[in-house]
Design a protein around this motif. Sequence first.
Motif, PDB file in Angstrom:
ATOM      1  N   SER A 113       0.865  -1.182   0.000  1.00 17.09           N
ATOM      2  CA  SER A 113       0.000   0.000   0.000  1.00 17.09           C
ATOM      3  C   SER A 113       0.906   1.239   0.000  1.00 17.09           C
ATOM      4  N   ILE A 114       0.567   2.207  -0.854  1.00 13.53           N
ATOM      5  CA  ILE A 114       1.451   3.351  -1.090  1.00 13.53           C
ATOM      6  C   ILE A 114       0.662   4.642  -0.930  1.00 13.53           C
ATOM      7  N   ALA A 115       1.087   5.494  -0.030  1.00 15.10           N
ATOM      8  CA  ALA A 115       0.455   6.808   0.129  1.00 15.10           C
ATOM      9  C   ALA A 115       0.945   7.732  -0.978  1.00 15.10           C
ATOM     10  N   VAL A 116       0.010   8.288  -1.752  1.00 16.24           N
ATOM     11  CA  VAL A 116       0.343   9.200  -2.852  1.00 16.24           C
ATOM     12  C   VAL A 116      -0.437  10.492  -2.665  1.00 16.24           C
ATOM     13  N   VAL A 117       0.181  11.607  -3.012  1.00 20.16           N
ATOM     14  CA  VAL A 117      -0.487  12.900  -2.872  1.00 20.16           C
ATOM     15  C   VAL A 117      -1.518  13.044  -3.984  1.00 20.16           C
ATOM     16  N   ARG A 118      -2.726  13.375  -3.599  1.00 23.47           N
ATOM     17  CA  ARG A 118      -3.831  13.497  -4.547  1.00 23.47           C
ATOM     18  C   ARG A 118      -3.511  14.543  -5.623  1.00 23.47           C
ATOM     19  N   GLY A 119      -3.646  14.153  -6.887  1.00 26.50           N
ATOM     20  CA  GLY A 119      -3.417  15.074  -7.992  1.00 26.50           C
ATOM     21  C   GLY A 119      -1.966  15.259  -8.382  1.00 26.50           C
ATOM     22  N   TYR A 120      -1.040  14.587  -7.693  1.00 23.83           N
ATOM     23  CA  TYR A 120       0.392  14.764  -7.955  1.00 23.83           C
ATOM     24  C   TYR A 120       0.835  13.787  -9.035  1.00 23.83           C
ATOM     25  N   SER A 121       1.718  14.224  -9.936  1.00 23.42           N
ATOM     26  CA  SER A 121       2.283  13.355 -10.965  1.00 23.42           C
ATOM     27  C   SER A 121       3.701  12.976 -10.571  1.00 23.42           C
ATOM     28  N   TYR A 122       3.952  11.687 -10.429  1.00 22.95           N
ATOM     29  CA  TYR A 122       5.272  11.209 -10.019  1.00 22.95           C
ATOM     30  C   TYR A 122       6.093  10.716 -11.215  1.00 22.95           C
ATOM     31  N   GLN A 123       5.462   9.861 -12.013  1.00 21.82           N
ATOM     32  CA  GLN A 123       6.106   9.279 -13.190  1.00 21.82           C
ATOM     33  C   GLN A 123       4.997   8.598 -13.985  1.00 21.82           C
ATOM     34  N   PRO A 124       4.931   8.815 -15.300  1.00 17.85           N
ATOM     35  CA  PRO A 124       3.743   8.386 -16.053  1.00 17.85           C
ATOM     36  C   PRO A 124       3.335   6.931 -15.860  1.00 17.85           C
ATOM     37  N   SER A 125       4.283   5.999 -15.931  1.00 20.90           N
ATOM     38  CA  SER A 125       3.900   4.589 -15.815  1.00 20.90           C
ATOM     39  C   SER A 125       3.388   4.273 -14.411  1.00 20.90           C
ATOM     40  N   PHE A 126       3.967   4.918 -13.390  1.00 18.93           N
ATOM     41  CA  PHE A 126       3.487   4.733 -12.027  1.00 18.93           C
ATOM     42  C   PHE A 126       2.103   5.368 -11.859  1.00 18.93           C
ATOM     43  N   ASP A 127       1.940   6.585 -12.373  1.00 18.75           N
ATOM     44  CA  ASP A 127       0.662   7.285 -12.241  1.00 18.75           C
ATOM     45  C   ASP A 127      -0.479   6.496 -12.878  1.00 18.75           C
ATOM     46  N   ASN A 128      -0.186   5.829 -13.998  1.00 13.95           N
ATOM     47  CA  ASN A 128      -1.233   5.161 -14.772  1.00 13.95           C
ATOM     48  C   ASN A 128      -1.395   3.681 -14.442  1.00 13.95           C
TER      49      ASN A 128
END
Length: 247
Positions: free
Chosen positions: A128-143
Amino acid sequence: MRRRCGFALFALLLALSSANAETLRMAADVWPPFTDARLPGNGLASELVSAALKRAGHRAEYVEVPWARALRGLQMGDYDLIVNAWYSDERAGYGLFSKPYLTNRILFLKRKGSAVDFQSPDDLKRYSIAVVRGYSYQPSFDNDTRLHKVPVMGFQMGARMLAAGRVELTLEDELVARFYLGRELSGIRDQLEFLPRPLSENGLHILVRRSHPRHQQLVEDFDRAMQSMREDGTYQAIFARHGLPAP
């Protein structure tokens, strides 16, 4: 003939003086520790850029606006440059990028001593990974819809959830994370550790509007000055003033 030459020389010197007297409007959004009017030098990136421009003989004024407004203002000519831009083909159409003067490394954090590891993207499916809402980290990870992402309002919230055992990973730019861990998250700093493998690495550039009549010269001046700052220790000293390790 001498009088005409003297007048031409005077006009040239006046033109050069006017160019040098220009105050460049450099825009950025709030992104500590890189850009933030509440920090010394308006943040690490802002101070680096201001110092390089000053060394190159240019004056600059820092303007802090939301990111979308900074990009729009650059295109409209309201601002001369953006302090902290990642490269994109779209932005290169209306702005000229400098060489990267910083590298943003997006790193995962885990609870210290846990067996969580990241060697390949498939490893992330287990956590489980906490991610900031609306933040783009890296395209393949984001998608990647296979991942168990837990939306949070900011890195600070994700880090606290990680320390409390409510998630197994969170992630952030290394220097941003170190900034918060050294301040408002200092109470949980010793409970967390970085994983060494970055999710992504992105160069940080200034972006000068192509509509500026001297955009090429400004970028060349900036690149030369930044290189000289690295060579004489000014670059490293600015990092030290912000309490951050220089690369």
